[in-house]
Design an enzyme around this catalytic site. Structure first.
Site, PDB file in Angstrom:
ATOM      1  N   THR A  10     -10.117 -20.850  99.842  1.00  0.00           N
ATOM      2  CA  THR A  10      -9.059 -21.239 100.797  1.00  0.00           C
ATOM      3  C   THR A  10      -9.239 -20.526 102.138  1.00  0.00           C
ATOM      4  O   THR A  10      -9.292 -21.161 103.201  1.00  0.00           O
ATOM      5  CB  THR A  10      -7.668 -20.861 100.221  1.00  0.00           C
ATOM      6  N   LYS A  95      -7.846  -6.598  99.992  1.00  0.00           N
ATOM      7  CA  LYS A  95      -7.037  -5.366  99.889  1.00  0.00           C
ATOM      8  C   LYS A  95      -7.336  -4.578  98.629  1.00  0.00           C
ATOM      9  O   LYS A  95      -7.116  -3.370  98.587  1.00  0.00           O
ATOM     10  CB  LYS A  95      -5.539  -5.668  99.984  1.00  0.00           C
ATOM     11  N   GLU A 119      -8.216  -6.341 109.073  1.00  0.00           N
ATOM     12  CA  GLU A 119      -6.861  -6.718 109.506  1.00  0.00           C
ATOM     13  C   GLU A 119      -6.147  -7.612 108.493  1.00  0.00           C
ATOM     14  O   GLU A 119      -4.965  -7.417 108.184  1.00  0.00           O
ATOM     15  CB  GLU A 119      -6.945  -7.434 110.860  1.00  0.00           C
ATOM     16  N   VAL A 122      -3.802  -6.786 105.073  1.00  0.00           N
ATOM     17  CA  VAL A 122      -2.357  -6.485 105.038  1.00  0.00           C
ATOM     18  C   VAL A 122      -1.609  -7.462 105.937  1.00  0.00           C
ATOM     19  O   VAL A 122      -1.947  -7.613 107.111  1.00  0.00           O
ATOM     20  CB  VAL A 122      -2.064  -5.050 105.548  1.00  0.00           C
ATOM     21  N   ILE A 126      -0.465 -11.193 110.495  1.00  0.00           N
ATOM     22  CA  ILE A 126       0.211 -10.240 111.398  1.00  0.00           C
ATOM     23  C   ILE A 126      -0.768  -9.147 111.837  1.00  0.00           C
ATOM     24  O   ILE A 126      -1.420  -8.540 110.998  1.00  0.00           O
ATOM     25  CB  ILE A 126       1.394  -9.554 110.673  1.00  0.00           C
ATOM     26  N   GLY A 177      -1.593 -22.163  98.309  1.00  0.00           N
ATOM     27  CA  GLY A 177      -2.663 -21.184  98.585  1.00  0.00           C
ATOM     28  C   GLY A 177      -2.147 -19.828  99.015  1.00  0.00           C
ATOM     29  O   GLY A 177      -2.874 -19.039  99.599  1.00  0.00           O
ATOM     30  N   LYS A 195      -1.238  -2.890  99.785  1.00  0.00           N
ATOM     31  CA  LYS A 195      -0.989  -2.999 101.231  1.00  0.00           C
ATOM     32  C   LYS A 195      -0.279  -1.750 101.757  1.00  0.00           C
ATOM     33  O   LYS A 195      -0.621  -1.223 102.821  1.00  0.00           O
ATOM     34  CB  LYS A 195      -0.182  -4.272 101.521  1.00  0.00           C
ATOM     35  N   GLY A 292      -1.503 -17.581 103.594  1.00  0.00           N
ATOM     36  CA  GLY A 292      -1.837 -18.952 103.981  1.00  0.00           C
ATOM     37  C   GLY A 292      -3.126 -18.996 104.770  1.00  0.00           C
ATOM     38  O   GLY A 292      -3.529 -18.025 105.404  1.00  0.00           O
TER      39      GLY A 292
HETATM   40  N1  HSE Z   1      -1.238 -13.337  97.789  1.00  0.00           N
HETATM   41  C1  HSE Z   1      -0.977 -12.702  99.024  1.00  0.00           C
HETATM   42  C2  HSE Z   1       0.477 -12.930  99.415  1.00  0.00           C
HETATM   43  C3  HSE Z   1      -1.904 -13.218 100.072  1.00  0.00           C
HETATM   44  O1  HSE Z   1       1.117 -13.804  98.795  1.00  0.00           O
HETATM   45  O2  HSE Z   1       0.978 -12.257 100.295  1.00  0.00           O
HETATM   46  C4  HSE Z   1      -1.896 -12.460 101.356  1.00  0.00           C
HETATM   47  O3  HSE Z   1      -2.240 -11.114 101.179  1.00  0.00           O
END
Ligand code: HSE
Length: 407
Positions: A10, A95, A119, A122, A126, A177, A195, A292
């Site tokens: 994805t 991560k 970047e 986390v 953003i 996704g 994170k 996403g």
């Molecule tokens: N699976 C993670 C979430 C993806 O839903 O935040 C982004 O780190």
């Protein structure tokens, strides 16, 4: 610069499209993905070669940068290490790898004279890593807290807004996704603890290991909790939080309640909100899509551009320094009023016993009973004392849910 992309899933597809297809303002004259490593050789990418042998990228001297987006841990960790050792810059969203090997990989990049950027590991799209690095030039950061998982925030939103059940909302989050291939880390808090570990290590200047962070997921939340807390003016959120008190760090990942008027409550769907506190800037918030394809790919390609700029200017983006020995002391620093819902039974958790025990530890502020359950709002209590109380109840999966109330 030629780029080798690891993984055409994805997020990999999103990064490929931004860099190679001319669909955005990416300066195609500066870099191109020439090879893509994927398990499936039948995948198609118009102007890049699909390869299944990692050596095709690692041993290709024309490739100056590796964008590592396979996910998982072992394979990608090995690939990132080898790429850095071979003098290739690395950008990753992983991560699990950064959370577990942050210091080692930064050192390796430094030693090999290349840059490692992460970047998108986390907060999805953003720019929190860059934002934090920028603030650290002037500030001592002593607190970080945030809604840091798009999947669980999406689930809570759908449960609240549409009365959707947990499993159904999770399936939707997977289909779009947002969720990881194995969503247990999203739901159980492992994703957020990684994170928070990355942000805390960076902010406080020493390594915080994510496995040591106390975490609770969303497994026990039920529609009745959304209803009861909503009726009392609160919104359930899944929060990661850490504070640094002179080198002693408290960190936790857990469900919490915010007043509906709190900005955290207004964060819906896959959006994330991260707030940091610094001695000069005070509170600073970062908001945007936390999961996403497009948002995450955007963060990855911003890292690619930063590396290209640094190379063109003959400079290196400095790697963080982890020279402080930090002590992690669980959730010692936290306290608050709590919400508890517990299923009542004949042989366990009688109403009078539950009320007496809660009153002894925290004091009762508000009590309601319905459908064989008791819903309690407590007075202020230290989190460590509350945890002992919660552990003392006899409750199977879903029979007990509790959440600290945050300001
Ligand atoms: N699976 C993670 C979430 C993806 O839903 O935040 C982004 O780190």
């Amino acid at each position: 610069m030629n780029i080798g992309l690891l993984g055409l899933g994805t997020i990999g597809t999103g990064a490929y499209e931004l860099i190679n297809t001319g669909c955005c303002r990416f300066p195609s004259e500066r870099a191109v993905i020439t090879k893509i490593l994927d398990k499936d050789p039948t995948k198609k990418a118009e102007n890049a070669e699909i390869v299944t042998d990692p050596g095709a990228i690692l041993d290709d001297d024309s490739i100056g940068m590796v964008v590592a987006l396979c996910g998982g841990h072992d394979f990608e960790y090995g690939m990132i290490k080898k790429a850095l050792e071979k003098g290739k810059h690395v950008v990753t969203a992983n991560k699990a790898v950064i959370g577990a090997h942050f210091e080692e990989l930064c050192d390796l990049a430094e030693k090999n004279g290349v840059m490692l950027r992460y970047e998108a590991s986390v907060g999805g799209g953003i720019p929190i890593i860059k934002g934090l690095e920028q603030q650290l030039r002037l500030n001592e950061i002593d607190e970080i807290r945030g809604i840091l998982n798009g999947t669980t925030n999406y689930i809570l939103t759908k449960m609240t807004q549409n009365g959707q059940d947990f499993g159904e909302a999770l399936k939707d989050a997977q289909a779009i996704g947002f969720a990881e291939a194995d969503p247990s880390a999203d739901i159980g808090g492992g994703d957020v603890s990684r994170k928070i570990a990355i942000l805390s290590s960076l902010a406080y200047g020493g390594m915080i290991e994510d496995e040591k962070i106390k975490k609770r997921g969303l497994e026990d939340v039920r529609a009745c909790d959304i209803f009861e807390t909503g009726r009392m003016g609160y919104q359930i959120k899944h929060l990661g939080q850490s504070v640094d008190r002179d080198g002693v760090v408290s960190a936790v990942v857990e469900p919490v309640l915010f007043k509906k008027s709190n900005p955290m409550s207004g964060v819906v769907n896959e959006y994330n909100l991260v707030s940091i506190h610094g001695d000069v800037i005070d509170e600073l918030q970062f908001y945007g899509k936390g999961a996403g394809r497009a948002a995450t790919a955007n963060a990855i390609v911003q890292d690619v551009l930063d590396i290209l700029d640094a190379v063109d200017n003959g400079v290196t983006i400095p790697q963080p320094v982890f020279d402080k020995k930090l002590e992690l002391n669980g959730n010692e620093e936290f306290s608050g009023e709590y919400y508890i819902r517990i299923d009542l039974g004949h042989d366990k958790n009688s109403l009078s016993d539950v009320l007496e025990r809660v009153e002894d530890v925290c004091g009762l502020k508000h009590v309601n009973t319905a459908d064989g359950k008791v819903f309690i709002f407590t007075e202020n209590v230290k989190s460590t004392d509350f945890d002992k109380l919660a552990e003392s109840f006899h409750a199977g999966p879903g029979e007990l849910f509790y959440a600290r109330i945050c300001d």
